[in-house]
Design an enzyme around this catalytic site. Structure first.
Site, PDB file in Angstrom:
ATOM      1  CG  MET A 174     -30.596   7.699  38.260  1.00  0.00           C
ATOM      2  SD  MET A 174     -31.622   6.622  39.098  1.00  0.00           S
ATOM      3  CE  MET A 174     -33.035   5.856  39.120  1.00  0.00           C
ATOM      4  CE1 TYR A 176     -29.627   1.592  37.110  1.00  0.00           C
ATOM      5  CE2 TYR A 176     -28.240   2.831  37.525  1.00  0.00           C
ATOM      6  CZ  TYR A 176     -28.701   1.898  38.153  1.00  0.00           C
ATOM      7  OH  TYR A 176     -28.767   2.127  39.540  1.00  0.00           O
ATOM      8  CE1 TYR A 177     -36.489   2.349  37.246  1.00  0.00           C
ATOM      9  CE2 TYR A 177     -36.491   4.697  36.191  1.00  0.00           C
ATOM     10  CZ  TYR A 177     -37.259   3.798  37.157  1.00  0.00           C
ATOM     11  OH  TYR A 177     -38.560   3.770  37.684  1.00  0.00           O
ATOM     12  CE1 TYR A 178     -36.234   8.250  33.913  1.00  0.00           C
ATOM     13  CE2 TYR A 178     -34.456   8.591  34.473  1.00  0.00           C
ATOM     14  CZ  TYR A 178     -35.715   8.665  34.479  1.00  0.00           C
ATOM     15  OH  TYR A 178     -35.877   9.445  35.712  1.00  0.00           O
TER      16      TYR A 178
END
Length: 214
Positions: A126, A128-130
């Site tokens: 995750m 890339y989301y953060y």
């Protein structure tokens, strides 16, 4: 206030638009990207505008030109990859911030994510989301707009309780999307949360009390 809701057709966005539509103090304008989404907002008696976050800054500025505030509740969704997340959650947010600066729309509220500023807690799958949330938040803080950045914990579809825990630093927790929308609503004109970043999960405090203690 007239509020442009970016990501109005998302789950948080729909809750929030309904709250604004029922309010005597605020008026929503739903920014959506698909024509088939218009009927839902027409049914609420809510103005909508077709504008894509992958379009130009000028197109987004046109959508918000008659608004007093912007709420960025958009997200690429869990079914997309890193490319769409960076285009929507990061660059889409950055373009919306630029548009607000261009139009003089000073009040800007952003839905981010818990732990967005703690790289050591980002799970690899995750990250890339953060990355998107972290840098979008920093762009907003550096903008000079009157910002509020709300970082909810794990989102659920449970019914909202109207009770939260709100503080600058949390590690984990859950919160119904409906309560996140309520936090947005109560943050719009609350000077206690102007130019602040905070995290929220379900808790024991009424939302207004929790915000006033920040």
């Amino acid at each position: 206030m007239k509020v442009l809701v970016v990501g109005a057709n998302g789950q948080i966005g729909r809750h929030f638009v309904k709250m604004l539509a029922d309010s005597e103090d605020h008026t929503p304008k739903a920014m959506i990207r698909k024509e088939e989404q218009i009927s839902f907002f027409n049914g609420l008696g809510v103005e909508s505008v077709l504008t894509s976050l992958e379009g130009s800054v000028e197109e987004i500025a046109d959508a918000m030109a008659d608004c007093d505030a912007v709420v960025f509740a958009a997200g690429s969704g869990g079914a997309t990859g890193a490319d769409k997340t960076l285009l929507i959650d990061l660059d889409g947010a950055a373009k919306t911030i630029e548009a607000a600066e261009q139009t003089g729309t000073e009040r800007f509220l952003m839905i981010s994510a818990i732990n967005a500023d703690k790289r050591e807690m980002w799970k690899e799958d995750m990250a890339y989301y953060y990355v998107a949330k972290h840098h979008a938040d920093n762009i907003l803080r550096a903008s000079g707009l009157v910002y509020t950045i709300i970082r909810p914990g794990l989102l659920t579809n449970d019914s909202g309780t109207g009770k939260i825990l709100a503080t600058e630093n949390l590690d984990s927790g859950e919160i119904p999307r409906e309560d996140v929308a309520r936090v947005l609503f109560h943050s719009l004109a609350n000077e206690h949360v102007f130019n602040k970043t905070f995290e929220i999960v379900s808790g024991d405090d009424n939302i207004e009390d929790a915000l006033n203690q920040l």
